[in-house]
Design a protein around this motif. Structure first.
Motif, PDB file in Angstrom:
ATOM      1  N   TYR A  53       0.848  -1.190   0.000  1.00  0.00           N
ATOM      2  CA  TYR A  53       0.000   0.000   0.000  1.00  0.00           C
ATOM      3  C   TYR A  53       0.888   1.246   0.000  1.00  0.00           C
ATOM      4  CZ  TYR A  53       0.774   0.287   5.111  1.00  0.00           C
ATOM      5  OH  TYR A  53       1.332   0.367   6.360  1.00  0.00           O
ATOM      6  N   ARG A  54       0.281   2.376  -0.266  1.00  0.00           N
ATOM      7  CA  ARG A  54       1.012   3.636  -0.373  1.00  0.00           C
ATOM      8  C   ARG A  54       0.873   4.420   0.927  1.00  0.00           C
ATOM      9  NH1 ARG A  54       0.155   9.069  -2.935  1.00  0.00           N
ATOM     10  NH2 ARG A  54      -2.069   8.634  -2.765  1.00  0.00           N
ATOM     11  N   SER A  55       2.000   4.923   1.425  1.00  0.00           N
ATOM     12  CA  SER A  55       1.999   5.747   2.625  1.00  0.00           C
ATOM     13  C   SER A  55       2.458   7.160   2.271  1.00  0.00           C
ATOM     14  CB  SER A  55       2.896   5.125   3.701  1.00  0.00           C
ATOM     15  OG  SER A  55       2.773   5.826   4.930  1.00  0.00           O
ATOM     16  N   THR A  56       2.666   7.970   3.287  1.00  0.00           N
ATOM     17  CA  THR A  56       3.071   9.359   3.064  1.00  0.00           C
ATOM     18  C   THR A  56       4.422   9.427   2.371  1.00  0.00           C
ATOM     19  OG1 THR A  56       4.033   9.403   5.277  1.00  0.00           O
ATOM     20  CG2 THR A  56       1.771  10.208   5.050  1.00  0.00           C
ATOM     21  N   GLY A  57       4.676  10.547   1.699  1.00  0.00           N
ATOM     22  CA  GLY A  57       5.914  10.685   0.958  1.00  0.00           C
ATOM     23  C   GLY A  57       5.999   9.726  -0.203  1.00  0.00           C
ATOM     24  N   ASP A  58       4.832   9.233  -0.663  1.00  0.00           N
ATOM     25  CA  ASP A  58       4.763   8.256  -1.753  1.00  0.00           C
ATOM     26  C   ASP A  58       5.627   7.032  -1.460  1.00  0.00           C
ATOM     27  OD1 ASP A  58       3.528   7.515  -4.110  1.00  0.00           O
ATOM     28  OD2 ASP A  58       5.225   8.143  -5.342  1.00  0.00           O
ATOM     29  N   PHE A  59       5.620   6.614  -0.185  1.00  0.00           N
ATOM     30  CA  PHE A  59       6.419   5.468   0.250  1.00  0.00           C
ATOM     31  C   PHE A  59       5.615   4.188   0.065  1.00  0.00           C
ATOM     32  CE2 PHE A  59       9.463   3.025   2.422  1.00  0.00           C
ATOM     33  CZ  PHE A  59      10.573   3.812   2.687  1.00  0.00           C
ATOM     34  N   GLU A  60       6.179   3.237  -0.646  1.00  0.00           N
ATOM     35  CA  GLU A  60       5.544   1.933  -0.860  1.00  0.00           C
ATOM     36  C   GLU A  60       5.831   1.030   0.337  1.00  0.00           C
ATOM     37  OE1 GLU A  60       3.672  -1.076  -3.578  1.00  0.00           O
ATOM     38  OE2 GLU A  60       3.676   1.108  -3.470  1.00  0.00           O
ATOM     39  N   ILE A  61       4.774   0.633   1.020  1.00  0.00           N
ATOM     40  CA  ILE A  61       4.902  -0.232   2.194  1.00  0.00           C
ATOM     41  C   ILE A  61       4.536  -1.657   1.803  1.00  0.00           C
ATOM     42  CG2 ILE A  61       4.058  -0.697   4.525  1.00  0.00           C
ATOM     43  CD1 ILE A  61       5.784   1.822   4.290  1.00  0.00           C
TER      44      ILE A  61
END
Length: 301
Positions: A53-61
């Motif tokens: 899923y996508r988190s803040t800062g366009d970070f892929e988790i």
């Protein structure tokens, strides 16, 4: 025990609450776009999936998801990991009818990304000198977005969402929970990041030792860490919380663990472990007793 139960949270910055509420509001504007793909795990009670899923800062988790093979999904649980990361989901958690998400917080395990180190000694220092960009804040946002992902995948669990976190994941949970009212019950196991003034002084290994070295070399780090104190945040938590705290722990000093428990103002339950982050003679016995308590605690979710 008498001394440990008297350790109050340290003073907080005047804008502690507004700092976190504004971060939560910004994070809630994001669409996590959760994706599940069949994983390699095999279990008689759960189907295992790879999670992204996508988190803040366009970070892929990245992480894992477990979905019960039988019966409807009636509850949703996000599970945080320790500073060693994780290499798979936990199949033994005693919450019936629950879909589980096991996200890896940014920089760790399935969420590795340059230039963040996955070594706890360096991960805990990433942007530690920047109040708004310290890595722990991003990890808190990863937890909030994990709840958003859970609710996108399983809308029926709204109102029946829980969080479990151990060590690093316990501290991140304490920082995250006050502001996210979608989470209704939680368990912290030997949680870290409690009472930074003590954490900087007490003998410790692991990430705490790294922060102590940084403090000796640079100083003034409490100005930043005061915004990331799990014991301070605990005072804002209003849901029932179960805490397992240890009487001895080389990695997370017990006074920090108990300060988180002591700071909780509402319904709370304490399970005392002989030791944390160590093997010891009664470890299996205490782990089984703790799981039995958690089964009862989360039956009310």
């Amino acid at each position: 025990m008498e001394q440990l139960l008297r350790i109050a949270p340290p003073p907080q910055p005047w804008d502690f609450e507004s700092f976190w509420r504004s971060r939560y509001e910004r994070a809630m504007q994001l669409e996590p776009q959760p994706r599940l793909t069949p994983g390699n795990g095999s279990h008689p009670d759960y189907d295992c999936y790879d999670l992204a899923y996508r988190s803040t800062g366009d970070f892929e988790i990245g992480g894992w998801a477990l979905i019960p093979k039988r019966g409807p999904v009636t509850r949703g649980v996000v599970v945080g990991h320790g500073y060693g990361g994780r290499d798979g989901p936990d199949y033994h958690l005693p919450i019936a009818g629950a879909a589980f998400l096991f996200p890896c917080f940014r920089g760790l395990s399935r969420s590795r990304r340059w230039p963040i180190s996955d070594n706890p000694h360096y991960h805990v220092l990433h942007n530690i000198h920047k109040k708004d960009r310290y890595i722990l804040g991003g990890c808190v946002e990863d937890l909030w977005l994990a709840v958003s992902a859970l609710l996108r995948l399983f809308p029926a669990v709204a109102g029946h969402v829980a969080y479990l976190g151990i060590s690093f994941g316990g501290g991140i949970g304490a920082l995250a929970l006050p502001w996210d009212l979608r989470i209704r019950r939680a368990h912290f196991n030997v949680p870290t990041f409690g009472h930074h003034p003590l954490r900087l002084q007490l003998p410790s290994t692991g990430s705490a030792a790294a922060v102590q070295v940084y403090q000796r070399e640079h100083g003034h780090i409490l100005d930043i860490l005061s915004y990331y104190d799990a014991a301070v945040a605990a005072q804002y938590i209003r849901i029932p919380v179960h805490v397992a705290a240890a009487l001895a722990d080389p990695a997370v000093a017990p006074p920090g663990q108990f300060s988180i428990y002591n700071g909780l103002p509402g319904e709370k339950r304490l399970f005392v472990l002989d030791k944390g982050h160590l093997d010891y003679p009664r470890r299996v016995e205490q782990e089984n007793a703790l799981l039995a308590e958690l089964h009862h605690f989360f039956s009310e979710l």
